[in-house]
Structures are given as structure tokens and as C-alpha cells.
Write a protein that holds these residues in place. Structure first.
Motif, short mmCIF file in Angstrom:
data_model
loop_
_atom_site.label_atom_id
_atom_site.label_comp_id
_atom_site.label_asym_id
_atom_site.label_seq_id
_atom_site.Cartn_x
_atom_site.Cartn_y
_atom_site.Cartn_z
N TRP A 183 10.65 -106.10 86.01
CA TRP A 183 11.02 -107.03 87.10
C TRP A 183 12.52 -107.31 87.08
CZ3 TRP A 183 8.32 -107.73 91.16
CH2 TRP A 183 6.94 -107.65 91.10
N GLN A 184 13.06 -107.43 85.91
CA GLN A 184 14.51 -107.63 85.86
C GLN A 184 15.24 -106.42 86.39
OE1 GLN A 184 15.26 -108.54 81.77
NE2 GLN A 184 14.58 -110.70 81.94
N SER A 185 14.74 -105.25 86.05
CA SER A 185 15.35 -104.02 86.55
C SER A 185 15.22 -103.92 88.05
CB SER A 185 14.72 -102.81 85.84
OG SER A 185 15.24 -101.61 86.39
N PHE A 186 14.07 -104.35 88.58
CA PHE A 186 13.84 -104.27 90.02
C PHE A 186 14.80 -105.18 90.79
CE2 PHE A 186 11.91 -105.73 93.92
CZ PHE A 186 11.55 -104.54 94.53
N SER A 187 15.00 -106.36 90.26
CA SER A 187 15.88 -107.30 90.96
C SER A 187 17.32 -106.85 90.93
CB SER A 187 15.77 -108.69 90.33
OG SER A 187 16.15 -108.63 88.98
N GLN A 188 17.71 -106.04 89.88
CA GLN A 188 19.09 -105.60 89.76
C GLN A 188 19.30 -104.26 90.44
OE1 GLN A 188 19.92 -105.61 85.60
NE2 GLN A 188 19.75 -107.86 85.39
N ASN A 189 18.32 -103.33 90.27
CA ASN A 189 18.45 -102.00 90.86
C ASN A 189 17.08 -101.54 91.34
OD1 ASN A 189 19.09 -99.40 91.60
ND2 ASN A 189 20.39 -99.02 89.82
N PRO A 190 16.73 -101.88 92.60
CA PRO A 190 15.37 -101.57 93.08
C PRO A 190 15.04 -100.09 93.05
CG PRO A 190 16.51 -103.11 94.53
CD PRO A 190 17.51 -102.61 93.58
N GLN A 191 16.04 -99.21 93.35
CA GLN A 191 15.72 -97.77 93.43
C GLN A 191 15.35 -97.22 92.06
OE1 GLN A 191 18.98 -95.83 95.32
NE2 GLN A 191 18.65 -96.86 97.33
N GLU A 192 16.14 -97.56 91.05
CA GLU A 192 15.83 -97.08 89.70
C GLU A 192 14.50 -97.65 89.23
OE1 GLU A 192 17.40 -94.82 88.02
OE2 GLU A 192 18.91 -94.55 89.60
N ALA A 193 14.24 -98.91 89.57
CA ALA A 193 12.98 -99.52 89.16
C ALA A 193 11.81 -98.81 89.79
CB ALA A 193 12.98 -101.00 89.51
N MET A 194 11.96 -98.34 91.03
CA MET A 194 10.86 -97.65 91.70
C MET A 194 10.60 -96.30 91.05
SD MET A 194 9.57 -99.61 93.89
CE MET A 194 8.56 -98.35 94.63
N LEU A 247 10.72 -118.63 100.16
CA LEU A 247 9.71 -117.85 99.45
C LEU A 247 9.06 -116.82 100.37
CD1 LEU A 247 8.04 -120.69 97.34
CD2 LEU A 247 9.62 -118.91 96.54
N ILE A 248 8.80 -117.23 101.64
CA ILE A 248 8.17 -116.28 102.58
C ILE A 248 9.11 -115.12 102.85
CG2 ILE A 248 7.37 -116.02 104.96
CD1 ILE A 248 6.35 -118.89 104.81
N ILE A 249 10.39 -115.43 103.07
CA ILE A 249 11.36 -114.36 103.34
C ILE A 249 11.48 -113.44 102.14
CG2 ILE A 249 13.80 -113.90 103.78
CD1 ILE A 249 13.85 -116.50 105.41
N THR A 250 11.51 -114.01 100.92
CA THR A 250 11.60 -113.19 99.70
C THR A 250 10.40 -112.25 99.58
OG1 THR A 250 12.82 -114.97 98.61
CG2 THR A 250 11.83 -113.26 97.20
N ALA A 251 9.20 -112.78 99.87
CA ALA A 251 8.00 -111.94 99.78
C ALA A 251 8.04 -110.82 100.80
CB ALA A 251 6.76 -112.81 99.98
#
Length: 395
Positions: A372-383, A323-327
């Protein structure tokens, strides 16, 4: 070469027969020094329960020399000086015993082994065939027996403090005149029996048990005929007089028997006496031992409990680290994909003063879930979606 082969044969015989006890080497006469030309007989004494014939082996300075129970020197030479040991087909190798063959005019002779409680006799002997007079004995270079005709010095009931260097001087006639000659030797007084120890059986005692106290000591094999006596004490009070029994029995132990116990060992002539350290008998009430055994059984009946606890702890630690590494990865990626204009206001509405009335900000849950689902799959598009998104404010 022959000696080495014989030694190997000895070792094989002993290995096959099995070790029983260590023999002892005795001299007759019992002297550590003799003159050249004198005779001496050595004996290999050993106790064995084996019924078959025993084979004996003699060694001098680790070299095989003889194969009988006794080894005799008819007319000693200086070359006969050395360390002698014996071994049998049913025993270990004995300790070494030193013999000195002296080719001088005076020698100071002592027994080969001296033990506490012995009456020590030192003999200041001159070479046979010569006349002598005026003998003086010294201990640590101090005179203890002055000019006299006696060739012997008697010291009764020696103890460990008697271990020191002795010397004698004697006037010996040779070449028509008397000349003074001297010799010295070191006497080491050995322990007759070891300091006793006391043990109890059983170790865990409950009222009503039969308890046995045993007094242990080890007698020197050179003094195996010495008679020892044993006595027992409780809190300093004698509870069993000196006798040949080295055990004390408590047939039906009580709580009041929870005391300190010790034993004493002495020789039958009362010369040497030694006491053990104390041991404490702790008597438990009836039921305490059963409770202890039950608790012990409960712990030992689940041998995998500690392993399960360890596995759970390790799994929890791994989960926390994950969890720490993920954060940290999320924060790192957020900082990496943020745009330079993010610090500027994205809309005028963000800096408008709020009305006096309470604002309620509702966030579309479905939108956030999709984000959040979009972020986990494609972070750049989510941003990108995050940068251009406007808040929905309902007043």
C-alpha cells in the motif's frame, strides 16, 4: 425662479426646526364652491409647543403664494380655483383643500370636509342679483326633494353610506325669463376616528403583576374638539363604563383574569360608536416566567453554539466527500493499470480443487503494508508487483 428659491427656503427652515404636526386648512365660510365676486378667508390651524414665533407659508397648486396665518380672497375670480395647502416653520405640509370658483347661474355648495356623524347641509345657490324658484335635489340621479322654495337640503347624522353624487336644479330669472340651471357635486364622508385597537402592558403577565389595557384611536385633526369616550369589556361583559379614560387597570392580576378583552369608543353625543377586536390576556403562574427567562438566557448566553454546530457539519461533509473522491480515484486507477491477462488464471493453484481439509490463507501483513505504501507513492510499479505476485497457501 423666485418661487423656487422661497420654496427651498421653506424646506430648509422646516428641516432645521423639525416636524411637529400637520396643520389643517379651514375655509370661512365653510364652502367648497363660491361664485365669482364672492369673498372667502382661509386659515392655517396648527398645534405647536414651540414658544417662538411661527412662520406661515401658503401654497396653491404647489406654488408659494402667501406668508401669513390667514389668506383672504376679497373678490374671487375663476383663476382662484385650485388646491390650497399651508405649512409652518414647525410643522409638516397640510393636506390639500379644494376650492372651486364658479361663474354660472347655479352652484351646489357643501362643506369642505364632511365626517360621519355630521349634519350635512347642501345649498343650491343661484348667482347674486337674480331671482329664482323651484329647486329640486337629487342623489345618484334620484329625486330626494321635489319642487320647493327651499334652497337647502338637510341630511342628519351622515355615515359612510352617505358618500355619493348629489345634484340640484333651479329655475333662475335672467333675460326676463326663467331658465333651468343645475350643478352637481360628490360628497365623500370621512372617518371621524379610526377603528380602535386594544393593547396590554406588560406583554408577558404573571399572577400578581399590574396590568394596563389601553384603547387606541386617532381623531381627525379637522375635528380635534370632538370629545371621545372609552369603555372596556371582558368576555362581552362591561367592566368599565364609558368615560374619558382610555385605560383600564388590573392592579393585582390573577389566573382567573386570563380572558378576552376589548374596548369601545363613542362620541359624547352617542352618534358614532366603534369597537376594537379582542385581545387575550394569558396569566402565567409564579415561576413560569422565571423558567422561561432562564431557558431563553441559556440559549442566548451561547451565541456561538449554532456556529460551532454548523462548522462541525460542514467539516464532516467535506471529509465524506474526500473519502468518496479518494475511493473513486482508486477504482479508476485500478481499472486503468490492469493488464489484459489479469482475467486469466495466473497459476494452476488458483483453480485446483480445495482439499476436504480446511484451508487457512495467511497474508503477510508486512507485505501488504509495504504494497500500500508503494501504491500510494508509485501506482504503476505497485500494479506490476500485484500482477506477478503469487499467493502463499499453507495447508
Amino acid at each position: 425662479m423666485i418661487g423656487s428659491s422661497l420654496l427651498m427656503l421653506v424646506l430648509l427652515i422646516v428641516e432645521n426646526a423639525g416636524s411637529v404636526v400637520s396643520p389643517v386648512v379651514t375655509f370661512n365660510p365653510d364652502l367648497n364652491k363660491i361664485f365669482t365676486g364672492q369673498s372667502l378667508q382661509m386659515t392655517c390651524d396648527v398645534d405647536s409647543t414651540l414658544q417662538e414665533d411661527i412662520t406661515y407659508f401658503w401654497f396653491k397648486n404647489d406654488n408659494w403664494i402667501h406668508s401669513e396665518k390667514t389668506f383672504s380672497i376679497a373678490s374671487a375670480l375663476s383663476s382662484d380655483s385650485g388646491n390650497y395647502q399651508c405649512q409652518t416653520s414647525a410643522s409638516d405640509l397640510s393636506d390639500s383643500t379644494r376650492l372651486e370658483v364658479y361663474n354660472g347661474y347655479v352652484t351646489l355648495q357643501t362643506p369642505t370636509n364632511v365626517y360621519e356623524g355630521d349634519n350635512l347641509i347642501l345649498r343650491c345657490q343661484h348667482y347674486p342679483g337674480h331671482s329664482a324658484k323651484q329647486t329640486i335635489f337629487y342623489r345618484n340621479n334620484a329625486v330626494i326633494q321635489d319642487w320647493g322654495s327651499e334652497n337647502e337640503l338637510h341630511i342628519e347624522n351622515v355615515n359612510m353610506t352617505s358618500s355619493c353624487k348629489y345634484k340640484c336644479t333651479k329655475q333662475v330669472n335672467h333675460h326676463l325669463l326663467y331658465y333651468q340651471h343645475s350643478d352637481e357635486t360628490s360628497v365623500s364622508v370621512q372617518e371621524l376616528f379610526s377603528l380602535p385597537t386594544i393593547t396590554q402592558s406588560p406583554q408577558l403577565v404573571t399572577e400578581g403583576d399590574h396590568v394596563t389595557l389601553t384603547c387606541h384611536t386617532r381623531l381627525s385633526p379637522h375635528r380635534k374638539t370632538t370629545v371621545l369616550q372609552f369603555a372596556f369589556y371582558r368576555e362581552g361583559q362591561n367592566i368599565q363604563e364609558f368615560s374619558s379614560a382610555n385605560t383600564y387597570e388590573i392592579p393585582f392580576v390573577k389566573l382567573s383574569d386570563s380572558r378576552d378583552y376589548k374596548c369601545e369608543v363613542q362620541t359624547s353625543d352617542y352618534r358614532i360608536k366603534k369597537a376594537s377586536t379582542t385581545t387575550t390576556i394569558q396569566v402565567n403562574r409564579i415561576g413560569e416566567r422565571e423558567l422561561f427567562n432562564q431557558s431563553e438566557t441559556e440559549v442566548t448566553s451561547k451565541p456561538g453554539t449554532s456556529h460551532v454546530i454548523t462548522a462541525v457539519a460542514v467539516t464532516s461533509l467535506v471529509l465524506v466527500l474526500f473519502l468518496i473522491i479518494t475511493a473513486l480515484m482508486f477504482l479508476y486507477r485500478t481499472k486503468q493499470f490492469s493488464l489484459p491477462g489479469d482475467n486469466k488464471p495466473s497459476s494452476k493453484a488458483e483453480f485446483e480443487e480445495p482439499n476436504d481439509e480446511t484451508e487457512n490463507i495467511y497474508t503477510d501483513l508486512n507485505t501488504n503494508t509495504a504494497r500500500w505504501q508503494s501504491f500510494s507513492q508509485n501506482p504503476q510499479e505497485a500494479m506490476k508487483d500485484h500482477v506477478t505476485e503469487n499467493h502463499y497457501i499453507v495447508c
